[in-house]
Scaffold this active site. Sequence first.
Site, PDB file in Angstrom:
ATOM      1  N   HIS B 130       0.887  -1.166   0.000  1.00  0.00           N
ATOM      2  CA  HIS B 130       0.000   0.000   0.000  1.00  0.00           C
ATOM      3  C   HIS B 130       0.929   1.222   0.000  1.00  0.00           C
ATOM      4  O   HIS B 130       2.039   1.148   0.540  1.00  0.00           O
ATOM      5  CB  HIS B 130      -0.820  -0.056   1.290  1.00  0.00           C
ATOM      6  N   ASP B 207       3.318  -4.078   7.705  1.00  0.00           N
ATOM      7  CA  ASP B 207       2.058  -3.335   7.629  1.00  0.00           C
ATOM      8  C   ASP B 207       0.935  -4.338   7.871  1.00  0.00           C
ATOM      9  O   ASP B 207       0.614  -5.157   7.004  1.00  0.00           O
ATOM     10  CB  ASP B 207       1.944  -2.680   6.243  1.00  0.00           C
ATOM     11  N   GLN B 210      -4.361  -4.918   7.163  1.00  0.00           N
ATOM     12  CA  GLN B 210      -5.379  -5.863   6.701  1.00  0.00           C
ATOM     13  C   GLN B 210      -5.291  -7.198   7.443  1.00  0.00           C
ATOM     14  O   GLN B 210      -6.014  -8.147   7.120  1.00  0.00           O
ATOM     15  CB  GLN B 210      -5.224  -6.119   5.191  1.00  0.00           C
ATOM     16  N   LYS B 233     -10.195   0.018  10.877  1.00  0.00           N
ATOM     17  CA  LYS B 233     -10.464  -1.139  10.021  1.00  0.00           C
ATOM     18  C   LYS B 233     -10.873  -2.340  10.858  1.00  0.00           C
ATOM     19  O   LYS B 233     -10.978  -3.454  10.356  1.00  0.00           O
ATOM     20  CB  LYS B 233      -9.218  -1.478   9.193  1.00  0.00           C
ATOM     21  N   CYS B 373      -4.888   2.646  -3.421  1.00  0.00           N
ATOM     22  CA  CYS B 373      -3.623   3.132  -2.864  1.00  0.00           C
ATOM     23  C   CYS B 373      -2.490   2.145  -3.106  1.00  0.00           C
ATOM     24  O   CYS B 373      -1.591   1.999  -2.272  1.00  0.00           O
ATOM     25  CB  CYS B 373      -3.740   3.445  -1.369  1.00  0.00           C
TER      26      CYS B 373
END
Lengths: 125, 415
Positions: B130, B207, B210, B233, B373
């Site tokens: 991302h 990261d 998700q 999220k 993104c």
Amino acid sequence: MTFDMYREIILDHYKNPRNFGKIKNANAQANKKNPLCGDEMTMDIKLSKAGKIEDIKFHGAGCSVSRAGGSILTEAIKGMSLAQMKKYTDKDFLKEMQAPITPARRKCALLALETVRAALKIKMK
Amino acid sequence: MSNLGEQIKTMKKITTAIKKDFPIFKNNKGLVFLDSGASTQKPKVVIDAVKEVYEKHYANVHRGIYKLSEQSSELYEQTREKVAKFINASSEKQIIFTKNTTESINLLAFTWGMDNIKKGDIILVTEMEHHANLLPWRELAKRKKAIIKYVPVKKNGRLDLNKLDSLLSSKVKLLAIAHMSNVLGTINPVKKIIAKAHKKKIKVMVDGAQAVPHFPVDLQDLDADFYAFSPHKMLAPSGVGILYAKEEILESMNPFLVGGGMIANVTHQDAEWNEIPFKFEAGTPNIEGVIGFGAAIDYLSSVGMKNIFKHEQKITKIALRELSKVEGLKIMGPSDNKDRGAVFSFVLNGVHPHDMATMLDEQNIAIRAGHHCAQPLHQSLGIEATTRASFYLYNTEEDIYKLVRALKKVKKIFK
């Protein structure tokens, strides 16, 4: 269920875009992108000495609304003068499109007009 | 609600019970929300927690000597403890509250990165990052004259691990990698990758935006040096991000933003920084957002992260099967549900993703269109944009069938 925005006019111009292509001896040109969706458009314009749009063509990749926008806009402004283009507003163009463009899609529709303005170095107030 | 996890016998029950906990579905009848990858809806318990702070306990944190400030501070710090437990950090000192994942990674790039990356060093990133885990490192590399190298993504949507191995040289100082791709749904084998990187003394920034919302994440087990994710999220209010880092690294790092709340002592000439994690939290934070996040963690824990992942695995299996039946539709990312999350980016012949999103919206299906993104990834895939359906615990099997039916209608119009 209605798909108001996708009236025949948009789908027709999307499937059979007018003035789609390039102009070899264009004397005004610009390329613009819509960063939100990756739509991309190039406008080739041939201006006469008197500052009239003699010929205009567009190419690039994008959604139906941006492509139909290019098609409808080039048809509408061919023959116009620079002075007329300076007075040609977003509203004028959206009216020309004859479809209710949702707020989320205005940027797609206006990409063509923004690109023409960039090619002609027109800054709107 | 605490024994909700036990009450859940079948996955069908999970979602029927769960959908009722989210007021948005009461107020938007028939809504099929498939954009949780961008931000999720909020359960009533989270909304109530935020309301309760304002109505009963609100004051600035870590400043007042009065009861309300003590209450606010306590609730705020309770969330930090909950976060540490939720991701199995060894100490709550390792949990820094930021604004979002993007800020977490920028914080890292502008502190640890500025002090540790030197001219000629290599920063490895993956092609599926991302922009949040890509641009801060590119910007750092530009300033430091360091080199960015990409780990490629294979046609099947998985990282090219052989290529990764050959890229792990002694010149590499950092590897920035997504735990799960927000476009492809690919879940990367980060534990193995981190172990390999550590053998070469390479630090790893993961990261997890998700990942943490969708399956259990154990940071002591993963051994990541840095890890970031976004509470919005995972059912919490927006405006809060998390940065996790190993304690000894945090101790050695300079602060990012300086000002109120992050100091131990300030004179006319000098300043002494507060201890970690407060050293990295300048200014009044998102107090109600953090406290709301605490409620979100309680909610997710009561359902159980394993149950959530099991549910999403089932969704993935059905979605891959049903979507592949739509003629002319191509799904990006892995075609099997092993190490794959419930995120499906696709293209449909002759229909631009933007048109797709508008027409699905007309049918009450909220979906994302664009490059999500991750523009360099789309360039590697050779497409401008995709339509993305991302699922969460409140999505049902029926949502998949509704999506497929709607796609068929769109196809007819664009025929």
